[in-house]
Design an enzyme around this catalytic site. Structure first.
Site, PDB file in Angstrom:
ATOM      1  NE  ARG A  80      -3.730   0.200   2.533  1.00  0.00           N
ATOM      2  CZ  ARG A  80      -3.733   1.202   3.391  1.00  0.00           C
ATOM      3  NH1 ARG A  80      -2.831   1.262   4.345  1.00  0.00           N
ATOM      4  NH2 ARG A  80      -4.621   2.170   3.306  1.00  0.00           N
TER       5      ARG A  80
ATOM      6  NE  ARG B 148       2.961   9.457  -5.954  1.00  0.00           N
ATOM      7  CZ  ARG B 148       2.530   9.878  -4.769  1.00  0.00           C
ATOM      8  NH1 ARG B 148       3.326  10.585  -4.000  1.00  0.00           N
ATOM      9  NH2 ARG B 148       1.308   9.597  -4.366  1.00  0.00           N
TER      10      ARG B 148
ATOM     11  NE  ARG C 174       0.268  -4.276  16.754  1.00  0.00           N
ATOM     12  CZ  ARG C 174       1.050  -4.345  17.828  1.00  0.00           C
ATOM     13  NH1 ARG C 174       0.913  -5.348  18.682  1.00  0.00           N
ATOM     14  NH2 ARG C 174       1.945  -3.411  18.075  1.00  0.00           N
TER      15      ARG C 174
ATOM     16  NE  ARG D 128      -0.500   8.151  12.634  1.00  0.00           N
ATOM     17  CZ  ARG D 128      -1.376   8.113  11.639  1.00  0.00           C
ATOM     18  NH1 ARG D 128      -1.026   8.500  10.432  1.00  0.00           N
ATOM     19  NH2 ARG D 128      -2.612   7.689  11.828  1.00  0.00           N
TER      20      ARG D 128
ATOM     21  CD  GLU E 257      -1.811   7.483  15.514  1.00  0.00           C
ATOM     22  OE1 GLU E 257      -1.403   6.416  14.993  1.00  0.00           O
ATOM     23  OE2 GLU E 257      -2.621   8.248  14.966  1.00  0.00           O
TER      24      GLU E 257
ATOM     25  CE1 TYR F 183      -6.943   1.239   8.447  1.00  0.00           C
ATOM     26  CE2 TYR F 183      -6.570   1.426   6.084  1.00  0.00           C
ATOM     27  CZ  TYR F 183      -6.642   2.006   7.340  1.00  0.00           C
ATOM     28  OH  TYR F 183      -6.422   3.349   7.487  1.00  0.00           O
TER      29      TYR F 183
ATOM     30  CG  ASP G 231      -7.909   3.942   2.645  1.00  0.00           C
ATOM     31  OD1 ASP G 231      -7.349   4.034   3.740  1.00  0.00           O
ATOM     32  OD2 ASP G 231      -7.302   3.661   1.589  1.00  0.00           O
TER      33      ASP G 231
END
Length: 369
Positions: free
Chosen positions: A172, A176, A249, A280, A300, A348, A350
């Site tokens: 995921r 680039r 998790r 993060r 987190e 999961y 989005d």
């Protein structure tokens, strides 16, 4: 006599959209949630005039024009673009991994130079058919980036060695060979102006909602209220863990209100060294270009899920996927229960996926094309 056409368990994206659409079709719904608020994990809590993403950063993005138009009918979005950065022992790198990352790490300037460097490291590692996250990551970006910017973060996030994690997790992650710092490739992106709560207030306006209500503590009584149930909770719990418990998790959030106006200069900064326990830091005001005098940050901390914790990320290894199949087979036989959302699907999602799935479930339920 049943009082409602639908009992909807969960006031998150899937449940709220189903209720909104069912109401438009003349159906009466009762939405319940064990939390004290609507919105599920998208819920925002206002602190010092700043909308705090209480359950982790939520950045809306999609290439699905119909989904984008749908949410924009509910609320106006700002132009926020997700450009997270990585902090590794005080060194700052761009995420997604792009030419800025490669330039800072190796001094390369052109995409050809970066590709050559990655291929050289991949060849030295002897990886031809990646079998796990470690091998997949090295195949994508080489050993240097893996060691500095992926390994520690991933092992904190999942609580397992990268060699034990499935390869698909890292697929995921965008890579680039351009100087583009936008994390998502999607055509549309933004944050609702005024926070995500505005979406759910619109969706559930004039719908009966009962908060701080645990479905499993009131299952029999609630079942008598409706013809059909829309269930968005944990599918293994629905079946009383008949085949065993699915693994997740979880996350713990540590919030701080700071007197300074700008703490880190970016909404999201990932900390990739293993020695730092959090993954993060989120500085929420930057999601909405805030200029408040104070700022609020959230650290987190990932953790292994246990009953009573919030389940965030399904652990989709072979063992859990096989277990989920057993529950899924039971779910298919239910005549009056609709399952939907990340917990019921053990996947999961989005936000835009969940919206699309909810709208598809509505069409199926009401036999619309």
């Amino acid at each position: 006599m049943k009082k409602y056409d639908y009992l909807i368990v969960g006031a998150g994206i899937f449940g709220s959209i189903f209720a909104y659409e069912a109401k438009k079709r003349g159906k009466k719904c009762l939405v319940i949630d064990k939390r004290s608020h609507i919105g599920g994990n998208c819920y925002c809590e206002e602190v010092e005039g700043i909308n705090i993403h209480k359950y982790g950063a939520h950045i809306f993005h999609t290439s699905n024009k119909k989904v984008w138009e749908y949410v924009n009918k509910l609320v106006e979005f700002n132009r926020y673009t997700n450009t997270p950065i990585v902090n590794y022992k005080g060194e700052i790198y761009n995420l997604p991994f792009n030419m800025n990352t490669f330039n800072k790490l190796w001094g390369v300037v052109t995409p050809e130079e970066a590709l050559t460097k990655i291929e050289e490291q991949k060849k030295n590692a002897g990886i031809e058919d990646p079998k796990n996250l470690e091998e997949q990551a090295i195949s994508l970006v080489g050993t240097d980036i893996y060691e500095k910017l992926i390994k520690g973060y991933s092992e904190k996030q999942w609580g397992r060695d990268c060699s034990e994690l499935p390869a698909f997790i890292i697929r995921r992650l965008p890579v680039r060979f351009t100087y583009d710092n936008n994390y998502f490739n999607d055509k549309y992106q933004g944050i609702p102006i005024g926070g995500y709560n505005k979406i759910f207030e619109k969706l559930l306006d004039d719908v009966d909602v009962k908060l701080s209500t645990d479905y499993f503590e009131n299952r029999e009584e609630l079942g008598r209220l409706s013809e059909r149930t829309v269930f968005t909770g944990m599918i293994d719990q629905f079946y009383n863990y008949k085949f065993g418990t699915l693994e997740y998790r979880s996350l713990r959030f540590e919030n701080e209100v700071l007197e300074n106006q700008n703490y880190q200069g970016n909404a999201v900064v990932n900390y990739t060294e293993r020695e730092i326990p959090y993954t993060r830091i989120i500085e929420h005001k930057h999601f909405e270009f805030g200029d408040q005098e104070k700022t609020v940050i959230t650290k987190e901390y990932p953790s292994e899920w246990k009953p009573g914790d919030e389940p965030y990320y399904p652990v989709n290894n072979d063992k859990n996927n096989e277990l989920f199949k057993k529950y899924s087979e039971l779910a298919k036989k239910e005549k009056n229960v609709i399952f939907g959302g990340r917990l019921a699907d053990y996947k999961y999602y989005d936000m835009h996926h969940n919206i699309h799935n909810a709208l598809s479930a509505v069409k199926k339920e009401f036999k619309e094309k």
